[in-house]
Scaffold this active site. Structure first.
Site, PDB file in Angstrom:
ATOM      1  N   ASP A 157       0.699  -1.219  -0.006  1.00 28.31           N
ATOM      2  CA  ASP A 157       0.055  -0.159   0.007  1.00 28.31           C
ATOM      3  C   ASP A 157       0.913   1.088   0.057  1.00 28.31           C
ATOM      4  O   ASP A 157       2.208   1.346   0.346  1.00 28.31           O
ATOM      5  CB  ASP A 157      -0.860  -0.011   1.137  1.00 28.31           C
ATOM      6  CG  ASP A 157      -2.334  -0.840   1.100  1.00 28.31           C
ATOM      7  OD1 ASP A 157      -2.489  -1.274  -0.185  1.00 28.31           O
ATOM      8  OD2 ASP A 157      -2.892  -0.904   1.974  1.00 28.31           O
ATOM      9  N   LYS A 179      -3.597   3.148  -2.500  1.00 26.10           N
ATOM     10  CA  LYS A 179      -4.781   4.136  -2.944  1.00 26.10           C
ATOM     11  C   LYS A 179      -4.377   5.585  -2.227  1.00 26.10           C
ATOM     12  O   LYS A 179      -4.116   5.446  -1.241  1.00 26.10           O
ATOM     13  CB  LYS A 179      -6.294   3.688  -2.493  1.00 26.10           C
ATOM     14  CG  LYS A 179      -6.439   2.416  -3.047  1.00 26.10           C
ATOM     15  CD  LYS A 179      -8.171   1.916  -2.231  1.00 26.10           C
ATOM     16  CE  LYS A 179      -8.388   0.454  -2.706  1.00 26.10           C
ATOM     17  NZ  LYS A 179      -7.599  -0.505  -1.828  1.00 26.10           N
ATOM     18  N   MET A 294      -6.935   9.311   9.276  1.00 26.12           N
ATOM     19  CA  MET A 294      -7.193   9.895   7.817  1.00 26.12           C
ATOM     20  C   MET A 294      -8.158  10.977   8.036  1.00 26.12           C
ATOM     21  O   MET A 294      -9.218  11.257   7.266  1.00 26.12           O
ATOM     22  CB  MET A 294      -8.132   8.511   7.171  1.00 26.12           C
ATOM     23  CG  MET A 294      -6.867   7.587   6.761  1.00 26.12           C
ATOM     24  SD  MET A 294      -7.864   6.164   6.114  1.00 26.12           S
ATOM     25  CE  MET A 294      -8.770   5.663   7.478  1.00 26.12           C
TER      26      MET A 294
END
Length: 386
Positions: A157, A179, A294
């Site tokens: 990732d 991502k 996040m």
């Protein structure tokens, strides 16, 4: 309050883990006040969507179908970088497909030739979902290091640090499946299919995730999908960002008489907007430490909601960019000021946010408070001399 570069107060003891950690020397602690003197962050320790390190690692997957030369792979990787920069995910994947198919065929052929006791005809390979922690390679578990070193194929990732990826063995292939906002190199369904295809071909597949695979990492979805297909899955936990970063800053997530519980929240909105997911009234408990993953883009909506539900405006808080890495930056502020302070510091993703009375227990909170007091005192000094 203050923006602080990473301080060396809470360094772990040296370990013999064979990581290339020479680049992780940690700067002294500096505190800056005012937007004009905030230093720009150094290059990201993580793999960004168009970073050169990503294409160097993954160049093998862009080799032209009829040309094995490194120059051909480099040219294809450059074309993929251009596609990624302009958001053309389909173009990038199209460049990878021929080489991915060839690797699968080679794995299947090799497995078919192997003796029964050496993996030939012995069923599919396995998948390990490995947590790599918040970025510092010294926070990896020994089990994670062994899995990484033994991998045939590594799917990684964005928030797996470059230092952690240096542990991957020379014979393994790396494939970026990260991502970021506005660009998903692979959909979650495509990641599932990649894991399944290579495991069925007999490969020892390692799926690297930042933090812990089962804390906002979608590891549960991958585990469930693979188990339904008969693939053996091992989950190797990692130090989740809340624990690693709180320890780095000297913040106890729970503390007798101060915080009786801790709650992890995702700052992501499911529909991709600027509002965080629904914040229940009990999330604003003054005796609970809130850790928001996040949450940079939704912080301007989150902070007012927490105060509306009863969290005191003077609740201590900290926002930490790229925690535990040499590029770590921190903003300490009371909840009512956090949004403006984070904006002034121009923090970038990934940023973890900790809100609660325990933040004031950090020695760094005391230091930044002293700096603020000194700034106020100095501002009155010219008037006193008149």
């Amino acid at each position: 309050m203050a923006l602080a570069l990473r301080a060396p107060r809470f360094q772990p003891l040296p370990t013999p883990i064979p990581a290339s950690t020479a680049s992780t020397s940690r700067p002294s602690s500096y505190y800056y006040h005012g937007h004009a003197v905030v230093c720009a962050a150094a290059a990201s320790p993580f793999t960004e969507a168009t970073s050169s390190s990503r294409y160097r690692r993954d160049a093998w997957s862009y080799a032209a179908a009829d040309d094995e030369s490194s120059s051909s792979a480099a040219a294809a990787a450059a074309a993929a970088a251009s596609a990624a920069a302009s958001g053309r995910r389909a173009d990038e994947i199209a460049l990878q497909l021929p080489e991915l198919r060839r690797l699968l065929e080679a794995l299947r052929a090799s497995r078919g030739r192997a003796p029964e006791g050496d993996g030939g005809g012995g069923g599919p390979g396995r998948v390990a979902l490995v947590g790599t922690g918040p970025g510092d390679p010294e926070l990896l578990t020994l089990k994670a290091v062994r899995a990484i070193e033994a991998a045939d194929l590594v799917l990684y990732d964005r928030l797996v640090s470059n230092d952690v990826l240096d542990l991957v063995g020379d014979g393994a292939r790396l494939l970026y499946v990260g991502k970021t906002a506005g660009y998903h190199s692979r959909t979650q369904e495509e990641i599932h299919e990649l894991l399944l295809s290579f495991a069925e071909a007999g490969a020892n597949v390692v799926r690297l995730k930042g933090g812990d695979p089962l804390v906002f990492g979608r590891g549960g979805e991958e585990m469930d999908f693979l188990q339904q297909q008969g693939i053996r899955v091992e989950v190797i936990p990692g130090i989740t960002s809340a624990s690693g970063i709180a320890a780095e800053l000297g913040i106890p997530l729970t503390h007798r008489g101060v915080a009786t519980s801790v709650r992890f929240l995702t700052g992501h909105s499911r529909n991709g907007g600027t509002d965080p997911l629904y914040i229940a009234e009990n999330a604003a408990d003054p005796d609970t430490t809130l850790v928001v993953y996040m949450g940079l883009s939704t912080l301007p909506s989150l902070a007012p909601k927490l105060m509306k539900h009863g969290l005191p405006p003077d609740t201590p808080a900290v926002a930490v960019e790229r925690g535990t890495t040499p590029q770590q930056r921190m903003v300490f502020a009371m909840l009512k000021d956090l949004v403006s302070e984070v904006k002034s510091a121009d923090l970038v993703s990934p940023t973890l946010i900790i809100i609660g009375k325990v933040v004031a227990l950090s020695p760094l909170w005391i230091d930044s408070s002293k700096q603020d007091a000194l700034k106020v005192e100095n501002s009155y000094a010219p008037e006193a001399k008149r």
